[in-house]
Write a protein that holds these residues in place. Structure first.
Motif, short mmCIF file in Angstrom:
data_model
loop_
_atom_site.label_atom_id
_atom_site.label_comp_id
_atom_site.label_asym_id
_atom_site.label_seq_id
_atom_site.Cartn_x
_atom_site.Cartn_y
_atom_site.Cartn_z
N LYS A 9 0.84 -1.19 0.00
CA LYS A 9 0.00 0.00 0.00
C LYS A 9 0.88 1.25 0.00
CE LYS A 9 -3.60 -2.53 2.43
NZ LYS A 9 -4.38 -2.81 1.24
N LYS A 10 0.41 2.29 -0.67
CA LYS A 10 1.20 3.49 -0.85
C LYS A 10 0.72 4.62 0.06
CE LYS A 10 3.42 1.56 -4.30
NZ LYS A 10 4.82 1.13 -4.13
N ALA A 11 1.63 5.38 0.56
CA ALA A 11 1.35 6.59 1.33
C ALA A 11 2.67 7.29 1.60
CB ALA A 11 0.65 6.25 2.65
N ASP A 12 2.59 8.52 2.07
CA ASP A 12 3.81 9.24 2.47
C ASP A 12 4.08 8.89 3.93
OD1 ASP A 12 5.86 10.94 3.11
OD2 ASP A 12 5.00 12.67 2.07
N PHE A 13 4.76 7.76 4.13
CA PHE A 13 4.95 7.24 5.48
C PHE A 13 5.77 8.18 6.35
CE2 PHE A 13 4.64 3.36 2.73
CZ PHE A 13 3.34 3.04 3.10
N ILE A 16 3.45 10.99 7.55
CA ILE A 16 2.56 10.49 8.61
C ILE A 16 3.34 10.33 9.91
CG2 ILE A 16 1.17 8.51 9.37
CD1 ILE A 16 0.49 8.06 6.39
N ARG A 28 3.49 2.88 8.33
CA ARG A 28 3.18 1.89 7.29
C ARG A 28 2.13 0.88 7.78
NH1 ARG A 28 5.91 -0.13 2.62
NH2 ARG A 28 7.63 1.31 2.99
N ARG A 31 -1.33 2.37 7.69
CA ARG A 31 -1.86 2.35 6.31
C ARG A 31 -2.31 0.94 5.93
NH1 ARG A 31 -4.22 1.67 2.64
NH2 ARG A 31 -4.11 2.51 0.52
N GLU A 34 -5.78 -0.05 6.60
CA GLU A 34 -6.77 0.75 5.84
C GLU A 34 -7.24 1.98 6.62
OE1 GLU A 34 -7.28 0.38 2.82
OE2 GLU A 34 -6.56 -1.64 2.42
N ILE A 36 -6.94 5.68 6.75
CA ILE A 36 -6.49 6.69 5.79
C ILE A 36 -7.07 8.05 6.18
CG2 ILE A 36 -6.51 7.37 3.35
CD1 ILE A 36 -6.96 4.35 2.74
N GLU A 38 -6.12 12.10 8.06
CA GLU A 38 -5.69 12.56 9.39
C GLU A 38 -6.74 12.27 10.47
OE1 GLU A 38 -4.17 16.47 9.85
OE2 GLU A 38 -2.78 16.31 8.16
#
Length: 586
Positions: A9-13, A16, A28, A31, A34, A36, A38
């Motif tokens: 899964k993608k995110a700006d870890f 965060i 991570r 995320r 699931e 997602i 703030e």
């Protein structure tokens, strides 16, 4: 063969991590669950009771509470009918406590597993009628009792249903229609037109929301309802509900309160199980305290467990708690015997091509069928039904895997059952003995998955070198608790590991300790609670007996492997030490 699946899964870890002051590994994991946005991350990490939804949104909530209030004013005889598991017992205790608090004329009946069967049986309703009961209030049952409630309404009784199980439905030309109950009010978030946004509450969670609204009607301090959350938390964990959203808040808040509980029965049970209140976690609910409560409903009567929570006498509470612990020990021994019988049947009965295991063990006590089904599911990674011979035909319990909805698939065999109910992960049923083989054949013919597909994958949060794990990182994992269904303990994987030494410990020599070297030569302590003999056989097959012997004696060896692991802290003589627990290997 179970596949190892690393989450991608993608995110700006790093963003965060910086925003919420956590390690990027923790970001991570969040995320991967699931979570997602703030707001949702904030609730996940620090949600409280103010984040719960408005209980008035539940279908029939206001109607049910209004009817209850009318009955209380008239001093009509109200009878609570619960269930014989932890969820049913705690729900019954919650309603009994709350209704007495507001002055109701109320009593409670917990069905006997053998004599009464599950839920709202005709026998219990007939008894209520004879006892002059005006109103039936169910908890953790009632949604499937269509015919029984129709009988009660014909007798001019008021029936109020609170439940969390799947709503029974009929399917005609590809369209599903919920079966209509004649109950005066039905509070169950799974009803199609229920507006309550969170659907995963257990029976006690639904009951507690009713109590919130009831106390609100009586202008009572909301903290009185909140003081009952220790029981809601126990029920949520023991009923293996999803530890997401509102359930995580309920369990976290309940854990806070049980550490200072005023309930003498809970205090006695923790003492009898050697559980320190200040150290209690969701694990203790699910694997220590809960099984003792469940044991009474399995081998005796769950009314003992209810009496434990109702008593105000310390001596009586201590005596009942000790009895519950003894019953649970007996239950453990019976379960082990049943598991061995089930394994033998699996190995000798030609089940290798069945994606769903239907095992008929006529001599096993029906009360432990579900426990055996759960153990066999873990061993064979397939949905399992264990059927036993009861007093009135065959009874059984099922436990499922995450990608097979047990209740929905049972609906395709409904004509074979005399009674059934449940949800995607677990179910109960009764059927004539002549239908056992028909059931096995049809549930497998209708299964949309192959043997390989029903076998759940192993979901890994991330590939993380064992050398990155630290006590500081593990301390941050506490932010992710409570762990359980849909919010598991973080799982990591590393490869190209070697062994500098391994040794077997434990009274039964069933625990393996290892000093593992990372790909870069860092030594890390690892413990393994799985099948040690199978692991040795696997390493022997791959690398030879001599290499295994070398590792056992701390000598240089050629063993090289990958593992899936969790990271924990081992407390020993006042010191904290990092310990990795190996879950899977290859």
């Amino acid at each position: 063969m179970r596949q190892w699946m690393v989450a991608a899964k993608k995110a700006d870890f790093y963003a965060i991590a910086e925003k919420f002051h956590v390690d990027p590994v923790v970001a991570r994991i969040i995320r991967n669950r699931e979570v997602i946005g703030e707001k949702n991350i904030r609730i996940y990490l620090g949600g409280n009771l103010s984040d719960l939804s408005d209980p008035h949104q539940m279908k029939d909530m206001d109607r049910l509470v209004e009817i209850l209030a009318q009955k209380i004013r008239k001093q009509a005889h109200i009878r609570i009918i619960g269930d014989y598991d932890v969820d049913g017992v705690t729900s019954s205790h919650l309603f009994l406590t709350a209704l007495r608090r507001v002055g109701a004329k109320v009593d409670v009946v917990i069905p006997h597993r053998i004599q009464d069967g599950y839920g709202l049986s005709l026998h219990l309703l007939q008894q209520a009628k004879e006892d002059g009961v005006d109103t039936i209030l169910t908890c953790d049952n009632g949604i499937a009792a269509i015919d029984e409630i129709a009988w009660a309404k014909a007798q001019k009784m008021t029936v109020l249903v609170t439940d969390h199980h799947a709503v029974p439905f009929e399917e005609h030309e590809g369209r599903r229609t919920e079966k209509k109950s004649l109950a005066d009010a039905v509070v169950n978030p799974h009803q199609q037109d229920c507006r309550y946004p969170y659907k995963e509450l257990c029976g006690a969670g639904v009951a507690w929301n009713v109590i919130r609204v009831l106390y609100e009607n009586y202008d009572m301090d909301k903290r009185e309802a909140e003081d009952l959350l220790d029981f809601v938390a126990m029920a949520t964990v023991c009923d293996v509900m999803s530890l997401t959203g509102e359930n995580r808040i309920l369990v976290k808040e309940g854990l806070k309160r049980i550490r200072h509980t005023k309930n003498i029965g809970l205090q006695a049970l923790m003492q009898a199980c050697n559980v320190q209140p200040e150290n209690i976690s969701a694990y203790h609910f699910g694997y220590v305290l809960g099984p003792c409560v469940n044991a009474t409903g399995r081998l005796d009567t769950a009314r003992h467990a209810l009496r434990l929570f109702e008593t105000g006498q310390e001596t009586e509470a201590e005596e009942i708690a000790r009895d519950l612990v003894d019953l649970n020990q007996e239950r453990k021994e019976l379960t082990l015997q049943g598991v061995e019988m089930a394994k033998k049947l699996c190995e000798e009965g030609g089940y290798e091509n069945d994606p769903v295991l239907v095992l008929f063990l006529p001599d096993v006590h029906e009360s432990i069928a579900g426990l055996i089904a759960g153990r066999i599911r873990e061993m064979y990674n397939r949905p399992v039904f264990v059927l036993t011979r009861g007093e009135e035909g065959v009874k059984g319990s099922g436990r499922s895997t995450e990608n097979y909805s047990m209740y929905e698939n049972m609906c395709g065999c409904a004509e074979l059952f005399t009674k059934f109910g449940g949800h995607p992960m677990a179910a109960g049923l009764s059927l004539p003995e002549e239908n056992v083989e028909k059931f096995r054949r049809k549930i497998n013919e209708n299964c949309p998955l192959t043997v390989e597909e029903v076998c759940p994958d192993i979901h890994i949060d991330m590939a993380m070198p064992v050398g990155y794990a630290s006590t500081e990182l593990v301390h941050q994992f506490a932010l992710l608790e409570p762990f359980g269904k849909d919010n598991p303990s973080p799982l990591f994987a590393d490869r190209n590991l070697s062994i500098s030494r391994m040794w077997v410990i434990g009274k039964n020599r069933n625990v393996l300790r290892m000093s593992v070297l990372s790909e870069y030569g860092q030594p890390v302590p690892v413990i393994f609670f799985g099948d040690v003999e199978t692991l040795f056989a696997y390493f022997t097959e791959k690398f030879g007996q001599k290499e295994v012997e070398n590792a056992l004696h701390g000598r240089k060896n050629r063993i090289l492997f990958s593992m899936v692991y969790t990271a924990k802290i081992d407390f020993y003589q006042g010191n904290e030490n990092l310990q990795l627990e190996m879950k899977y290997y290859r």
